[in-house]
Every structure is written in structure tokens, then in C-alpha cells.
Design a protein around this motif. Structure first.
Motif, PDB file in Angstrom:
ATOM      1  N   GLY A 388     -26.480 115.122 -94.600  1.00 14.65           N
ATOM      2  CA  GLY A 388     -27.273 116.429 -94.989  1.00 14.65           C
ATOM      3  C   GLY A 388     -28.720 116.370 -95.146  1.00 14.65           C
ATOM      4  O   GLY A 388     -29.370 117.283 -94.679  1.00 14.65           O
ATOM      5  N   ARG A 389     -29.100 115.455 -95.942  1.00 15.95           N
ATOM      6  CA  ARG A 389     -30.212 115.373 -96.344  1.00 15.95           C
ATOM      7  C   ARG A 389     -31.163 115.097 -95.075  1.00 15.95           C
ATOM      8  O   ARG A 389     -32.384 115.321 -94.777  1.00 15.95           O
ATOM      9  CB  ARG A 389     -30.495 114.190 -97.646  1.00 15.95           C
ATOM     10  CG  ARG A 389     -30.268 114.631 -98.746  1.00 15.95           C
ATOM     11  CD  ARG A 389     -30.225 113.505 -99.617  1.00 15.95           C
ATOM     12  NE  ARG A 389     -30.121 113.901-101.354  1.00 15.95           N
ATOM     13  CZ  ARG A 389     -29.836 112.890-102.257  1.00 15.95           C
ATOM     14  NH1 ARG A 389     -29.587 111.732-101.867  1.00 15.95           N
ATOM     15  NH2 ARG A 389     -29.882 113.495-103.441  1.00 15.95           N
ATOM     16  N   GLU A 390     -30.663 114.185 -94.460  1.00  9.96           N
ATOM     17  CA  GLU A 390     -31.349 113.770 -93.117  1.00  9.96           C
ATOM     18  C   GLU A 390     -31.665 114.991 -91.964  1.00  9.96           C
ATOM     19  O   GLU A 390     -32.612 115.222 -91.477  1.00  9.96           O
ATOM     20  CB  GLU A 390     -30.625 112.457 -92.284  1.00  9.96           C
ATOM     21  CG  GLU A 390     -31.093 111.995 -91.132  1.00  9.96           C
ATOM     22  CD  GLU A 390     -30.317 110.991 -90.670  1.00  9.96           C
ATOM     23  OE1 GLU A 390     -30.768 110.347 -89.437  1.00  9.96           O
ATOM     24  OE2 GLU A 390     -29.442 110.459 -91.097  1.00  9.96           O
ATOM     25  N   CYS A 410     -26.991 126.264 -97.793  1.00 10.21           N
ATOM     26  CA  CYS A 410     -26.349 125.169 -97.431  1.00 10.21           C
ATOM     27  C   CYS A 410     -26.740 123.821 -98.271  1.00 10.21           C
ATOM     28  O   CYS A 410     -25.746 123.091 -98.753  1.00 10.21           O
ATOM     29  CB  CYS A 410     -26.466 124.984 -96.031  1.00 10.21           C
ATOM     30  SG  CYS A 410     -25.716 126.213 -95.060  1.00 10.21           S
ATOM     31  N   MET A 411     -27.887 123.624 -98.375  1.00 12.29           N
ATOM     32  CA  MET A 411     -28.375 122.658 -99.068  1.00 12.29           C
ATOM     33  C   MET A 411     -28.187 122.483-100.499  1.00 12.29           C
ATOM     34  O   MET A 411     -27.720 121.578-101.412  1.00 12.29           O
ATOM     35  CB  MET A 411     -29.797 122.057 -99.002  1.00 12.29           C
ATOM     36  CG  MET A 411     -30.197 121.512 -97.594  1.00 12.29           C
ATOM     37  SD  MET A 411     -29.401 120.079 -97.226  1.00 12.29           S
ATOM     38  CE  MET A 411     -29.910 119.003 -98.511  1.00 12.29           C
ATOM     39  N   VAL A 412     -28.232 123.788-101.143  1.00 11.61           N
ATOM     40  CA  VAL A 412     -27.921 124.002-102.656  1.00 11.61           C
ATOM     41  C   VAL A 412     -26.506 123.873-102.625  1.00 11.61           C
ATOM     42  O   VAL A 412     -26.227 123.242-103.606  1.00 11.61           O
ATOM     43  CB  VAL A 412     -28.369 125.547-103.140  1.00 11.61           C
ATOM     44  CG1 VAL A 412     -27.834 125.702-104.371  1.00 11.61           C
ATOM     45  CG2 VAL A 412     -29.907 125.499-103.025  1.00 11.61           C
ATOM     46  N   ASP A 413     -25.789 124.305-102.029  1.00 13.73           N
ATOM     47  CA  ASP A 413     -24.379 124.202-101.977  1.00 13.73           C
ATOM     48  C   ASP A 413     -23.826 122.562-101.903  1.00 13.73           C
ATOM     49  O   ASP A 413     -22.988 122.238-102.526  1.00 13.73           O
ATOM     50  CB  ASP A 413     -23.596 124.719-100.841  1.00 13.73           C
ATOM     51  CG  ASP A 413     -21.898 124.687-100.971  1.00 13.73           C
ATOM     52  OD1 ASP A 413     -21.568 125.169-102.096  1.00 13.73           O
ATOM     53  OD2 ASP A 413     -21.354 124.417-100.113  1.00 13.73           O
ATOM     54  N   LEU A 414     -24.579 121.776-101.191  1.00 14.69           N
ATOM     55  CA  LEU A 414     -24.211 120.366-100.861  1.00 14.69           C
ATOM     56  C   LEU A 414     -24.614 119.518-102.200  1.00 14.69           C
ATOM     57  O   LEU A 414     -23.879 118.930-102.850  1.00 14.69           O
ATOM     58  CB  LEU A 414     -24.694 119.746 -99.736  1.00 14.69           C
ATOM     59  CG  LEU A 414     -24.866 118.590 -99.569  1.00 14.69           C
ATOM     60  CD1 LEU A 414     -23.467 117.871 -99.324  1.00 14.69           C
ATOM     61  CD2 LEU A 414     -25.658 117.898 -98.153  1.00 14.69           C
ATOM     62  N   LEU A 415     -25.866 119.833-102.579  1.00 10.55           N
ATOM     63  CA  LEU A 415     -26.300 119.230-103.721  1.00 10.55           C
ATOM     64  C   LEU A 415     -25.581 119.669-105.053  1.00 10.55           C
ATOM     65  O   LEU A 415     -25.533 118.645-105.866  1.00 10.55           O
ATOM     66  CB  LEU A 415     -27.952 119.531-104.080  1.00 10.55           C
ATOM     67  CG  LEU A 415     -28.642 118.964-102.829  1.00 10.55           C
ATOM     68  CD1 LEU A 415     -30.067 119.635-103.204  1.00 10.55           C
ATOM     69  CD2 LEU A 415     -28.812 117.446-102.911  1.00 10.55           C
ATOM     70  N   GLY A 416     -25.235 120.892-105.183  1.00 12.91           N
ATOM     71  CA  GLY A 416     -24.346 121.358-106.107  1.00 12.91           C
ATOM     72  C   GLY A 416     -23.119 120.659-106.295  1.00 12.91           C
ATOM     73  O   GLY A 416     -22.428 120.437-107.227  1.00 12.91           O
ATOM     74  N   GLU A 423     -32.146 118.617-108.515  1.00 14.26           N
ATOM     75  CA  GLU A 423     -32.852 118.564-107.100  1.00 14.26           C
ATOM     76  C   GLU A 423     -32.746 119.672-106.439  1.00 14.26           C
ATOM     77  O   GLU A 423     -33.455 120.434-105.567  1.00 14.26           O
ATOM     78  CB  GLU A 423     -32.090 117.402-106.335  1.00 14.26           C
ATOM     79  CG  GLU A 423     -32.512 117.214-104.965  1.00 14.26           C
ATOM     80  CD  GLU A 423     -31.750 115.819-104.241  1.00 14.26           C
ATOM     81  OE1 GLU A 423     -32.003 115.971-102.940  1.00 14.26           O
ATOM     82  OE2 GLU A 423     -31.077 115.281-104.923  1.00 14.26           O
ATOM     83  N   ALA A 424     -31.576 120.377-106.697  1.00  8.02           N
ATOM     84  CA  ALA A 424     -31.322 121.913-106.214  1.00  8.02           C
ATOM     85  C   ALA A 424     -32.399 122.953-106.674  1.00  8.02           C
ATOM     86  O   ALA A 424     -32.693 123.574-105.770  1.00  8.02           O
ATOM     87  CB  ALA A 424     -29.737 122.071-106.236  1.00  8.02           C
ATOM     88  N   ILE A 439     -29.214 132.272-102.423  1.00  6.80           N
ATOM     89  CA  ILE A 439     -29.568 131.078-102.991  1.00  6.80           C
ATOM     90  C   ILE A 439     -29.230 130.892-104.427  1.00  6.80           C
ATOM     91  O   ILE A 439     -28.663 129.625-104.759  1.00  6.80           O
ATOM     92  CB  ILE A 439     -30.604 130.555-102.331  1.00  6.80           C
ATOM     93  CG1 ILE A 439     -30.785 130.652-100.638  1.00  6.80           C
ATOM     94  CG2 ILE A 439     -31.118 129.086-102.680  1.00  6.80           C
ATOM     95  CD1 ILE A 439     -32.251 130.372-100.143  1.00  6.80           C
ATOM     96  N   TRP A 440     -29.789 131.543-105.062  1.00  8.44           N
ATOM     97  CA  TRP A 440     -29.755 131.567-106.582  1.00  8.44           C
ATOM     98  C   TRP A 440     -28.488 131.757-107.149  1.00  8.44           C
ATOM     99  O   TRP A 440     -28.022 131.005-107.960  1.00  8.44           O
ATOM    100  CB  TRP A 440     -30.493 132.198-107.303  1.00  8.44           C
ATOM    101  CG  TRP A 440     -32.295 131.956-107.220  1.00  8.44           C
ATOM    102  CD1 TRP A 440     -32.901 132.433-105.854  1.00  8.44           C
ATOM    103  CD2 TRP A 440     -32.877 131.168-107.651  1.00  8.44           C
ATOM    104  NE1 TRP A 440     -34.245 131.669-106.133  1.00  8.44           N
ATOM    105  CE2 TRP A 440     -34.190 131.046-107.264  1.00  8.44           C
ATOM    106  CE3 TRP A 440     -32.587 130.503-109.088  1.00  8.44           C
ATOM    107  CZ2 TRP A 440     -35.342 130.347-107.806  1.00  8.44           C
ATOM    108  CZ3 TRP A 440     -33.787 129.498-109.461  1.00  8.44           C
ATOM    109  CH2 TRP A 440     -34.877 129.489-108.882  1.00  8.44           C
ATOM    110  N   ALA A 441     -27.772 132.554-106.387  1.00 11.00           N
ATOM    111  CA  ALA A 441     -26.172 132.756-106.673  1.00 11.00           C
ATOM    112  C   ALA A 441     -25.449 131.454-106.558  1.00 11.00           C
ATOM    113  O   ALA A 441     -24.447 130.968-107.347  1.00 11.00           O
ATOM    114  CB  ALA A 441     -25.492 133.865-106.130  1.00 11.00           C
ATOM    115  N   SER A 442     -25.718 130.803-105.424  1.00 13.10           N
ATOM    116  CA  SER A 442     -25.119 129.440-105.216  1.00 13.10           C
ATOM    117  C   SER A 442     -25.221 128.526-105.984  1.00 13.10           C
ATOM    118  O   SER A 442     -24.557 127.621-106.492  1.00 13.10           O
ATOM    119  CB  SER A 442     -25.494 129.044-103.569  1.00 13.10           C
ATOM    120  OG  SER A 442     -24.810 127.751-103.389  1.00 13.10           O
ATOM    121  N   LEU A 443     -26.765 128.449-106.725  1.00 12.60           N
ATOM    122  CA  LEU A 443     -27.027 127.387-107.564  1.00 12.60           C
ATOM    123  C   LEU A 443     -26.196 127.853-108.823  1.00 12.60           C
ATOM    124  O   LEU A 443     -25.900 127.043-109.530  1.00 12.60           O
ATOM    125  CB  LEU A 443     -28.654 127.623-107.939  1.00 12.60           C
ATOM    126  CG  LEU A 443     -29.146 126.789-108.869  1.00 12.60           C
ATOM    127  CD1 LEU A 443     -28.689 125.268-108.743  1.00 12.60           C
ATOM    128  CD2 LEU A 443     -30.582 126.887-109.003  1.00 12.60           C
TER     129      LEU A 443
END
Length: 536
Positions: A388-390, A410-416, A423-424, A439-443
Motif C-alpha cells: 500500500g505504501r508503495e 484508504c491509507m488512513v484505514d490501512l495505517l489504522g 503516521e496516519a 478521512i478524520w472519521a476513519s482516523l
């Protein structure tokens, strides 16, 4: 030039730029390029096939003493291009060319350029020239002139021209009607329709599509019901309208009515909308019927139709059939690949989704922003952190795609998922909560899952400021407190919800059983039953 040398036979049947280039080279070598008729055929082919007009323009510039047909060909090409102003430069050169005289086709094409530019000023200048040239009475030129004034918003001038007509011409009247519709002036369009002394199928279709484009589906339906005759455009416009507002059940009913009438044959646009509706309500039976109809009629499955089929089967839970359709599709486009990647991702086949992405790139397709949403979602669902990072890095660095809200989400969800909350938070620190609350709700959800109350409180506070009535944010914070045993704070958040009159939204789901779609709300049992009869 020898009289027994004939031009290349491919000149009249060119279908690709490679053939155009080869024929051009052969004509230069043999001297046929200087033959007016043959050079005009080459120019026509180039303007039709070439993705840009720079190459056809270079052909035009090298033709010695172009005739009116050659001038008209390049003027017409530019009139419908992204650069219609270029038509005027060529038209002026034509006026100063002593060997050629503009004809009625010239004025029709240059007026189309005026319409493309929505330029009353240019239109008035051409109006004066054509009056002096004696072309004012030509019906095609006249109709195009009416369209220029209407498209430029000068409805008074357009109406004056209409009133001067000795006999009503429905094309001219439709030119004004279409201008009202294109500008979204539907009340004026309706009044104008009522005034029209003559109407045709196109007049009514303009109205239906116009109401649909401004979101007035009920008004579009009213016009549709008034129509004595309906063609496939009429049906498609209304079906598209209901699909846009998410009334998929009505889409399926309309499709059934269309089939029952028997005199209108569905086209690809119809089928794409119906398949989208099947996907929206999970109507697999209807989707299978459409697939059978496509097979029976021998309709080629590619492009949007292939995408719609893959999407329908994916969303109806039949990923195997989606893969089967995808593999059978010989001519795929980016949207088809995107639909397949998304379907595999949603069904938990993350590795297959990434493999499909790699196949897509290897086959020469350039991924777009939608592609990366599906790929990053697959990485998140399958816990593919490094992949995902790549992908997130390559999206911008390799493909020049700027990350959007969906990509960050998607990245916030993955890092979360991995508990990489710092990092998120660092990733989204520059993103406005007001513009991108999702996005903030996902965080916040990730903070709840990993018990980071300090960050959860900070994120929740930002979300409360933006939307104090969104129940989801309160529930997330309350659950975060509860997950760490802080029951007093959890109950306190629930108390705040009650005091502010914030209620939790109930969940909703749909299923299809024997051609009937059932809609449920969580905790309230069956609340709606929508019957969709089998079209077979």
C-alpha cells in the motif's frame, strides 16, 4: 504524371493513422499529392482519424491552390474541435484567396465554430458576410445562424430570425429549444415548446434530457408521458434520470415497460443503465436476464457494457461470473480493469486484485485515480502495508496522479489497521476537517480500535466542530471510551447526544428473492417491499 498510374486503392478506406501516413508518403513519392481530388480525400481521412489537427493542418498547408472543398474540410474539422477559433483564421485566408469563393457549406461550418465559441460577436460578423454573399436564404445556413444566436444567449435575435421564416422549420425551432435546455433554463424551454408551431421527436427528447440533466426527474417523466411516440433516446434519457437519483427499482420497471412495448430495441446505453440498477439493488435475476439478452442478440461486450456487467456481477456477489465476463472481453478499457480490480478487492481477493493491476499496466493501460482507490482499498482489506505504501508513492511519482480524499482515506484505514496512528495523523494533518470529514472519521475509528483516547478526543473535537449533529462521530468516541473500560465517559457522550437531539442512523440493506426486492432497516424488520417482475 503518367496517365496509367492510379492512386493507391486504400485512399478511400483508410482506418488508421498508420495507413494515412503510408498513403501520404506514397502520394508524395508518385506525385498524386498535387491532384486536388486525391489530396482532398487524404485530408478528409486525416481530419476524421487523427487525434489532433496538427497533422491534417500540415497537409492543408502543403496543398497548392486548395479548392473550396479542401478549405471547408479543415474549417469543419476545427469548428467541432477544442480550438474552433482556428476556423476563423482559415476562413479569413479563404476570403483573401483569389482562386476560391466561399459556398453555403463554408458558412454552415464557420457558423458552427461561432456556436462552439458561444460568440455573438463573431456570429454577427459572419451574418453580415453571408448576407452580402447571397447565402442568407439557404435553409441550412439560416438554421445554423439561429443556433448561433440562441447558443450565445441572444434569444431575442434568434426569435426575430424565427419570426421572419415564411414557413416554420422545426430544425430552426429546435436550435433555440436546445440552447435553452443546454443552459438549464427549463422553465423558458417549456414555455418555448408550447409556442412552437411544429414539433418532432427531437423536440420532446430535448425536454426529457434537459429535465434529467437538472435533476428534475418527475418533470422529465411528465414530458415523457405526454409523448405520443417514444424512441430509444426517449427511454434512455428517462432511465438515465432515475439511475442518477438512485431509483433503481424504477429503472427496472421502465426497462420492463420498454420491453413490453415491443417497438423499441434497447441499445448499449439502455443495457448499461439497467445493469447499474441491478447492481444498485442486488437484482441478480434481472442481471442474468440482461446477460442472456446480450448473448441472444449477439451484442459485442466491450467498453462500458463490459464494465457494467463486471460491476453488476461483483456487486451481486457473483465474482466468478464477473471474472468470466472480464476474461471473455477482448476490448477492455481502463474502466473495465478498474471494475474488475474493485470487485476482487471487495470480495477479499486482494492478491488477485494486485495481480490484475500488474496485468493492466503490463498490457499498456495507464491507471487513473479510480484504479488506485481500488488498489489501495485492496491493500487495506488484506493488510498489505508495504504494498500500500508503495502504491501510494507510485501513484504520484510514477503516474502523476495527485492523491484525493479517497486515496488518503484508504491509507488512513490501512495505517489504522496496523495501529500506526501517528503516521496516519501526520499523513492527513494538512487536510481540512471541514472539506474531508470522512478521512478524520476513519482516523477516529482507528483510534477506537487501538485505544488511543488522547488522539481520539482530539479528532472527535474537530469533527464535532464541523458537524455537531453527525451521530457516527459521537458513537465512535463513546465506543472508544467503552473499549478501555471508561464507562462514565462513554455514557457522558451518549448523554450529550440526547441533549443535542442526535439520533443514531439505522442500518439499511436490500435483498432480492424471486424477483422481489426487500428493504430492511436494522431493528425495525421489513419496512418496504418493492416488486420487480421477471422481464422474461
Amino acid at each position: 504524371m503518367s496517365s496509367n498510374i492510379f492512386p493507391p486503392p486504400s485512399l478511400l478506406s483508410l482506418t488508421s493513422m498508420t495507413q494515412v501516413h503510408q498513403t501520404h508518403a506514397q502520394m508524395l513519392k508518385t506525385g498524386f499529392f498535387h491532384h486536388p481530388y486525391l489530396s482532398s480525400r487524404l485530408l478528409t481521412a486525416a481530419t476524421t482519424i487523427s487525434p489532433s489537427l496538427s497533422y491534417p493542418h500540415s497537409i492543408f498547408n502543403n496543398i497548392h491552390q486548395p479548392n473550396s472543398y479542401i478549405y471547408n474540410t479543415i474549417i469543419r474539422a476545427y469548428s467541432t474541435s477544442p480550438t474552433p477559433l482556428q476556423s476563423f483564421h482559415i476562413f479569413i485566408d479563404m476570403l483573401f484567396d483569389a482562386y476560391v469563393v466561399p459556398d453555403k457549406f463554408t458558412f454552415t461550418f464557420i457558423l458552427k465554430a461561432c456556436a462552439s465559441l458561444c460568440s455573438i460577436e463573431y456570429g454577427q460578423q459572419i451574418h453580415g458576410v453571408l448576407v452580402k454573399g447571397g447565402f442568407y436564404d439557404d435553409v441550412y445556413v439560416y438554421n445554423t445562424l439561429v443556433h448561433v444566436y440562441a447558443k450565445g444567449g441572444s434569444f431575442c435575435n434568434a426569435r426575430v430570425l424565427l419570426d421572419k421564416m415564411s414557413e416554420p422549420d422545426v430544425i430552426a425551432w429546435n436550435a433555440v429549444l436546445s440552447a435553452y435546455v443546454e443552459m438549464g433554463l427549463m422553465e423558458l424551454a417549456r414555455e418555448f415548446l408550447n409556442e412552437m408551431p411544429v414539433k418532432n421527436q427531437e423536440s420532446w427528447n430535448f425536454m426529457v434530457s434537459g429535465y434529467v440533466n437538472v435533476g428534475l426527474v418527475d418533470e422529465a417523466r411528465s414530458i415523457f408521458d405526454e409523448m405520443l411516440e417514444k424512441d430509444v433516446v426517449s427511454w434512455n434519457s428517462l432511465i438515465t434520470g432515475y439511475a442518477k437519483v438512485g431509483d433503481y427499482c424504477e429503472v427496472l420497471r421502465l426497462f420492463e415497460d420498454m420491453q413490453r412495448g415491443g417497438n423499441v430495441v434497447p441499445d448499449n446505453c439502455t443495457l448499461v443503465n439497467v445493469l447499474s440498477a441491478c447492481a444498485g439493488v442486488g437484482a441478480l435475476g434481472q442481471g442474468d436476464w440482461v446477460q442472456a439478452y446480450i448473448d441472444k442478440k449477439g451484442i459485442e461486450v466491450n467498453g462500458f457494457l463490459a464494465t457494467a456487467l463486471v460491476d453488476m456481477y461483483s456487486k451481486c456477489g457473483c465474482i466468478e461470473k464477473a471474472v468470466e465476463v472480464f476474461n471473455r472481453t477482448s476490448r477492455k478499457d481502463v474502466s473495465t480493469w478498474n471494475s474488475m480490480i474493485s470487485g476482487l478487492s471487495v470480495h477479499g481477493y486482494g492478491e488477485s486484485a494486485l495481480e490484475t493491476f500488474n496485468r493492466m499496466v503490463a498490457d499498456g493501460y495507464k491507471p487513473n485515480d479510480v484504479t488506485f482507490v481500488s488498489v489501495l482499498a485492496a491493500c487495506s482489506r488484506e493488510w498489505f502495508l508495504e504494498e500500500g505504501r508503495e502504491m501510494f508513492r507510485n501513484m504520484e511519482e510514477k503516474y502523476g496522479i495527485e492523491p484525493s480524499v479517497e486515496h488518503y482515506g484508504c491509507m488512513v484505514d490501512l495505517l489504522g489497521r496496523y495501529g500506526l496512528l501517528k503516521e496516519a495523523a501526520e499523513l492527513v494533518k494538512g487536510i481540512s476537517v471541514k472539506e474531508c470529514p470522512g478521512i478524520w472519521a476513519s482516523l477516529l475509528n482507528a483510534c477506537r480500535n487501538h485505544g488511543d483516547l488522547e488522539l481520539a478526543e482530539m479528532v472527535a473535537e474537530k469533527l464535532f466542530e464541523v458537524d455537531p449533529l453527525d451521530s457516527a462521530n459521537y458513537v465512535q468516541l463513546s465506543n472508544a471510551y467503552a473499549s478501555t473500560g471508561r464507562w462514565n465517559e462513554a455514557m457522558g457522550v451518549r448523554g450529550i447526544m440526547r441533549s443535542k437531539g442526535v439520533n443514531k442512523e439505522p442500518g439499511c440493506s436490500m435483498i432480492e428473492v424471486d424477483g422481489t426486492v426487500h428493504e430492511f432497516l436494522a431493528g425495525e424488520g421489513l419496512i418496504k417491499e418493492l416488486s420487480i417482475d421477471d422481464c422474461s
